[in-house]
Design a protein around this motif. Structure first.
Motif, mmCIF file in Angstrom:
data_model
loop_
_atom_site.group_PDB
_atom_site.id
_atom_site.type_symbol
_atom_site.label_atom_id
_atom_site.label_comp_id
_atom_site.label_asym_id
_atom_site.label_seq_id
_atom_site.Cartn_x
_atom_site.Cartn_y
_atom_site.Cartn_z
ATOM 1 N N GLY A 50 1.504 4.123 -8.096
ATOM 2 C CA GLY A 50 2.164 4.422 -6.848
ATOM 3 C C GLY A 50 1.590 5.732 -6.157
ATOM 4 N N ALA A 57 -0.066 6.361 -1.220
ATOM 5 C CA ALA A 57 1.168 6.047 -0.447
ATOM 6 C C ALA A 57 0.812 5.200 0.773
ATOM 7 C CB ALA A 57 1.635 7.270 0.053
ATOM 8 N N SER A 58 1.331 3.819 0.798
ATOM 9 C CA SER A 58 1.033 2.857 1.644
ATOM 10 C C SER A 58 2.041 1.714 1.546
ATOM 11 C CB SER A 58 -0.523 2.358 1.422
ATOM 12 O OG SER A 58 -0.560 1.258 2.590
ATOM 13 N N SER A 59 2.292 1.335 2.675
ATOM 14 C CA SER A 59 3.448 0.126 3.014
ATOM 15 C C SER A 59 2.585 -1.077 2.859
ATOM 16 C CB SER A 59 4.118 0.235 4.219
ATOM 17 O OG SER A 59 4.673 1.292 4.349
ATOM 18 N N PHE A 60 1.366 -1.182 2.770
ATOM 19 C CA PHE A 60 0.712 -2.376 2.749
ATOM 20 C C PHE A 60 -0.526 -2.426 1.654
ATOM 21 C CE2 PHE A 60 2.668 -2.206 7.064
ATOM 22 C CZ PHE A 60 3.284 -3.376 7.091
#
Length: 259
Positions: A253, A256-259
């Motif tokens: 993790g 840090a990224s949403s995609f």
């Protein structure tokens, strides 16, 4: 889960230790016969014998630097019709880009871009003709997340990723896949030696320095070569035929990224 690759032949580069060994071990556990490679012949021999005795698979050892064309020729002679290719090689050391000579840049690009491409070229048509092939390239999280001092490594590995992106789409209909695994911080010899050096310089324990290395990882720890290898083996399995041209981040993790 049965991966469906028992009896397949796999070439695993730079596999006498670290992440490459994690991949070789997981593939052997799945029943693959191996061609293993490493620069230290003694370490390679001991590792190969351990895998043979543990998993009962055939293991051929090819000692040397995989960036050496003669070593690549030997790998391909040992497995002229491989079903699986795992590309792996050490990266250039930390160095300010201003200090990079032309020779150093050429070596970095050769080791981490040209060498794996040449191996892909050598095996991809045979895989396509046989209707099965799995190619996995071990690159780095730095392809996504720049790390100062690793610019040469990042650039060469990003070049490999971009180069093979189109190639992957040309053989997907032949049941041949090409994917990349991007490791973050893993508990390997390289990071342990780095931690020991940093700990000595800072006057702290190795355990404390390792804790600091892990402090920005949401998982709260370094990754293991074993779990890395399991992901590699899955990408090589019959179940992963619909995954191609992808870069799989294994970093606890950290990115840090949403995609």
């Amino acid at each position: 889960m049965e991966l469906g690759i028992r009896g397949k032949k796999a070439i695993v580069c730079a596999s006498s230790r670290g992440l490459g060994l994690g991949c070789a071990t997981a593939l052997a556990e799945a029943g693959c016969d191996l061609v293993m490679n490493g620069r230290d012949a003694a370490v390679l021999a001991a590792t190969a014998e351990n895998i043979r005795s543990t998993y009962g698979v055939d293991v051929v050892e090819i000692a040397g630097d995989v960036s050496d064309p003669s070593v690549r020729d030997a790998l391909l002679a040992a497995a002229p019709s491989p079903d699986i290719l795992v590309n792996n090689n050490g990266g250039p050391p930390f160095r300010d880009f201003r200090e990079l000579t032309r020779d150093a840049m050429m070596d970095g690009v050769n080791n981490n871009m040209i060498t794996p491409i040449e191996l892909v070229k050598a095996v991809i048509d045979g895989m396509s003709e046989r209707g099965f092939g799995r190619i996995v390239n071990i690159t780095s999280l730095s392809v996504y997340q720049p790390i100062a001092g690793l610019d040469l490594s990042s650039g060469a590995r990003a070049g490999l990723t971009a180069f093979l992106a189109g190639v992957a789409r040309t053989v997907a209909d032949k049941n041949v896949t090409i994917n990349h695994i991007l490791p973050g911080k893993f508990d390997t010899d390289r990071i342990r030696s780095s931690a020991e050096f940093a700990a000595k310089k800072a006057g702290i324990s190795v355990a404390e320095q390792t804790r600091r290395l892990s402090s920005d990882i949401p998982a709260g720890r370094l990754g293991t070569a074993e779990e890395f290898g399991k992901v590699c083996a899955f990408l090589c399995s019959v179940h992963a035929g619909y995954i191609t041209g992808q870069s799989i981040r294994l970093d606890g993790g950290h990115f840090a990224s949403s995609f």
